[in-house]
Design an enzyme around this catalytic site. Structure first.
Site, PDB file in Angstrom:
ATOM      1  N   GLY A  46     -28.253  58.559 -28.089  1.00 48.56           N
ATOM      2  CA  GLY A  46     -29.411  58.649 -29.133  1.00 48.56           C
ATOM      3  C   GLY A  46     -28.682  59.264 -30.382  1.00 48.56           C
ATOM      4  O   GLY A  46     -29.451  59.638 -31.291  1.00 48.56           O
TER       5      GLY A  46
ATOM      6  N   GLU B 180     -23.563  59.306 -23.325  1.00 41.41           N
ATOM      7  CA  GLU B 180     -24.015  57.824 -23.684  1.00 41.41           C
ATOM      8  C   GLU B 180     -24.334  57.174 -24.882  1.00 41.41           C
ATOM      9  O   GLU B 180     -25.268  56.683 -25.025  1.00 41.41           O
ATOM     10  CB  GLU B 180     -25.106  57.443 -22.464  1.00 41.41           C
ATOM     11  CG  GLU B 180     -24.857  57.660 -21.079  1.00 41.41           C
ATOM     12  CD  GLU B 180     -25.887  57.530 -20.286  1.00 41.41           C
ATOM     13  OE1 GLU B 180     -25.736  57.197 -19.065  1.00 41.41           O
ATOM     14  OE2 GLU B 180     -27.269  57.654 -20.690  1.00 41.41           O
ATOM     15  N   PRO B 181     -23.204  57.117 -25.781  1.00 37.72           N
ATOM     16  CA  PRO B 181     -23.750  56.740 -27.174  1.00 37.72           C
ATOM     17  C   PRO B 181     -23.542  55.052 -27.152  1.00 37.72           C
ATOM     18  O   PRO B 181     -22.826  54.543 -26.329  1.00 37.72           O
ATOM     19  CB  PRO B 181     -22.491  56.988 -27.872  1.00 37.72           C
ATOM     20  CG  PRO B 181     -21.171  57.287 -27.226  1.00 37.72           C
ATOM     21  CD  PRO B 181     -22.066  57.801 -25.787  1.00 37.72           C
ATOM     22  N   GLY B 182     -24.542  54.497 -27.804  1.00 41.13           N
ATOM     23  CA  GLY B 182     -24.947  52.976 -27.626  1.00 41.13           C
ATOM     24  C   GLY B 182     -24.697  52.909 -29.326  1.00 41.13           C
ATOM     25  O   GLY B 182     -23.630  52.096 -29.757  1.00 41.13           O
TER      26      GLY B 182
ATOM     27  N   CYS C 175     -42.578  32.476 -38.416  1.00 40.86           N
ATOM     28  CA  CYS C 175     -43.931  32.242 -38.669  1.00 40.86           C
ATOM     29  C   CYS C 175     -44.771  33.614 -38.487  1.00 40.86           C
ATOM     30  O   CYS C 175     -45.488  33.618 -37.518  1.00 40.86           O
ATOM     31  CB  CYS C 175     -44.543  31.077 -38.010  1.00 40.86           C
ATOM     32  SG  CYS C 175     -43.934  29.535 -38.755  1.00 40.86           S
TER      33      CYS C 175
HETATM   34  N1  LLP Z   1     -28.679  56.431 -22.362  1.00 42.95           N
HETATM   35  C1  LLP Z   1     -30.081  56.018 -21.975  1.00 42.95           C
HETATM   36  C2  LLP Z   1     -30.394  56.137 -20.891  1.00 42.95           C
HETATM   37  C3  LLP Z   1     -30.705  55.204 -22.928  1.00 42.95           C
HETATM   38  O1  LLP Z   1     -32.045  54.913 -22.665  1.00 42.95           O
HETATM   39  C4  LLP Z   1     -30.237  54.709 -24.148  1.00 42.95           C
HETATM   40  C5  LLP Z   1     -31.162  54.017 -25.260  1.00 42.95           C
HETATM   41  C6  LLP Z   1     -29.057  55.269 -24.587  1.00 42.95           C
HETATM   42  C7  LLP Z   1     -28.317  55.756 -23.530  1.00 42.95           C
HETATM   43  C8  LLP Z   1     -28.387  54.753 -25.990  1.00 42.95           C
HETATM   44  O2  LLP Z   1     -28.994  55.289 -26.954  1.00 42.95           O
HETATM   45  P1  LLP Z   1     -28.241  55.205 -28.447  1.00 42.95           P
HETATM   46  O3  LLP Z   1     -27.078  56.095 -28.548  1.00 42.95           O
HETATM   47  O4  LLP Z   1     -27.958  53.844 -28.592  1.00 42.95           O
HETATM   48  O5  LLP Z   1     -29.336  55.757 -29.180  1.00 42.95           O
HETATM   49  N2  LLP Z   1     -34.160  49.300 -29.369  1.00 42.95           N
HETATM   50  C9  LLP Z   1     -34.197  50.668 -30.085  1.00 42.95           C
HETATM   51  C10 LLP Z   1     -33.248  51.419 -29.294  1.00 42.95           C
HETATM   52  C11 LLP Z   1     -33.754  52.005 -27.647  1.00 42.95           C
HETATM   53  C12 LLP Z   1     -32.861  52.589 -27.244  1.00 42.95           C
HETATM   54  C13 LLP Z   1     -33.117  52.718 -25.621  1.00 42.95           C
HETATM   55  N3  LLP Z   1     -32.293  53.642 -25.011  1.00 42.95           N
HETATM   56  C14 LLP Z   1     -33.646  50.594 -31.404  1.00 42.95           C
HETATM   57  O6  LLP Z   1     -33.437  49.176 -31.810  1.00 42.95           O
HETATM   58  O7  LLP Z   1     -33.566  51.557 -32.217  1.00 42.95           O
END
Ligand code: LLP
Length: 437
Positions: free
Chosen positions: A248, A290-292, A361
């Site tokens: 997050g 858990e950074p994404g 569209c």
């Molecule tokens: N761990 C868990 C359990 C999660 O559900 C998520 C994201 C992450 C880690 C990674 O979160 P991050 O570090 O990337 O914020 N599609 C949306 C984001 C959905 C995130 C879902 N879970 C967007 O485009 O903003």
């Protein structure tokens, strides 16, 4: 305009990423094109490891694959020493095919199918993150019938929300994810788990939402998790060996966003975890994050070609690009904001306010509303920044648009990591039943 990672403006006034001229990349690979900056991906992985390990003795950085996952990405994540969070059989299969060590996987998801669970157990996934009571029961049954001992952590919804778009808030009570702390739902699940012969309780997980820049929200979640861990230890003799605080971590998209370093998050999280542990006299568990988005977001740029423009005098000038909500649904879904530039005229200085719209569209297929750009015309290249996370991974074939290619750039080399879909790919799974002739 902020240039991320290895981005530069070269002497021809073109945008350069990873030592590659984006105009050349567009010529060679076509547009829309996802360009991923390898150096920045790797640097972000290292910054997370460094930030957390300098504050805490036992850490594990887990990349959340949902942000951007391809087999090449899996390789880089592995090389950088990160673990991997997957949320589906498809993500798990991607990791498996890329030769990723299965014991470093955390398998998430609020509705894992029996087939996905079996697949995970067969492959030897390190940890299953149990999300609800039905799943826990099913997992216990499958593990026992396969005669497998499986490490499990429990996802808890701590009743805390990050200040972010409501579609990407997840920690609140009214959420589809995790066992609520409320009414002892999580507590009772762990009590049951401790009696299982095949499932081994290893710890807790929470994730309060995505694109969160308020570090205090992470601290709050950390404190509430430690408080819960104390109860588990003292009342159930169920020690929390793994404390996974999810992802997050917010990134910079536009000047509206804070620009935070992994160290800002790490300092706040580790100090809250440590002080709460001390308060309850608990030993240090392994701390997992858990950074994404933070790993992949700023490392991605999408390059489009401008097609038509449409000027509605005194209302709006539209600039249409050859992609849109199919390759980046985020503006339409979350009202997400982006920065952009004209990749073949980076030093152009006279500005005009335009709206960048896609070719789908849908009236909502607007990528950026009201952006100041040098005047553009057909054939110009638009680069939208920070599209590395949740763009390719959320792309669709809406309007039967083939999905774009992705290239990995580094030190002047550009390698295709995802081939552009062809029209044949688009119809690959179509079937005409015999009776239709
Ligand atoms: N761990 C868990 C359990 C999660 O559900 C998520 C994201 C992450 C880690 C990674 O979160 P991050 O570090 O990337 O914020 N599609 C949306 C984001 C959905 C995130 C879902 N879970 C967007 O485009 O903003």
């Amino acid at each position: 305009m902020k240039l991320h990672g290895t981005m530069k403006i070269n002497p021809s006034s073109h945008l350069e990423i990873g030592g590659c001229d984006c105009v050349e990349l567009a010529k060679k690979f076509g547009t829309p094109l996802y360009i991923m900056d390898e150096e920045l991906i790797r640097k972000n992985c290292r910054r997370f490891i460094e930030a957390f390990s300098s504050n805490y003795p036992d850490i594990e950085i887990v990349y959340a694959g949902k942000a951007f996952l391809t087999t090449a990405m899996v390789k880089m994540i592995d090389q950088e020493g990160l673990s991997l969070d997957v949320v589906s059989g498809g993500e798990l299969y991607t990791a498996f095919k890329a030769g990723y060590p299965m014991e470093k996987i955390y398998f998430h998801g609020n509705n894992k199918t029996p087939e996905e669970i079996e697949m995970a157990l067969k492959l030897g996934v390190g940890h299953i993150v149990a999300d609800n009571a039905t799943e826990l029961e099913m997992l216990d049954y499958i593990a026992s019938s396969m005669n497998v001992m499986q490490n499990v952590i429990l996802r808890v919804s701590p009743g805390i929300t990050g200040n972010t778009h409501q579609y990407i808030q997840t920690g609140q009570l009214d959420s589809k994810f995790g066992f609520p702390l409320y009414q002892d739902s999580a507590y009772n699940a762990i009590k049951g788990l401790m009696c299982s012969e095949n499932l081994i309780f290893q710890g807790l997980h929470c994730h309060i939402g995505s694109q969160i820049s308020d570090v205090a929200a992470f601290s709050l979640a950390a404190r509430s998790m430690v408080q819960f861990a104390a109860r588990l230890k003292y009342e159930l003799d169920a020690p929390v060996k793994i404390l996974n605080l999810g992802g997050g971590f917010g990134i910079y998209y536009t000047e509206e966003d804070a620009q935070l370093d992994p160290a800002n998050f790490a300092d706040s999280i580790t100090s809250s975890v440590r002080s709460s542990l001390e308060e309850y006299n608990l030993p240090l568990p392994r701390l997992v994050v858990e950074p994404g988005r933070y790993i992949a977001g700023n490392a991605g740029t999408t390059v489009y070609t401008v097609g038509s423009t449409k000027d509605i005098p005194s209302v709006r000038k539209f600039v249409f690009v050859d992609g849109g909500m199919a390759d980046n649904p985020r503006p339409a879904l979350y009202n997400a904001k982006y920065q952009a530039a004209v990749a073949n005229r980076m030093n152009g200085n006279s500005h005009e306010k335009v709206t960048l719209a896609g070719k789908c569209c849908e009236s909502g297929d607007i990528l950026i509303k009201d952006i100041e750009l040098p005047p553009v015309c057909q054939g110009d290249l638009i680069a939208i920044f920070s599209t590395g996370a949740y763009n390719y991974s959320m792309a669709s074939n809406y309007n039967r648009l083939p999905k774009p290619a992705a290239v990995l750039v580094n030190k002047g080399k550009a390698d295709l990591i995802v081939r552009r879909e062809s029209y044949d790919d688009v119809i690959r799974n179509d079937i005409i039943p015999e009776r239709l002739g």
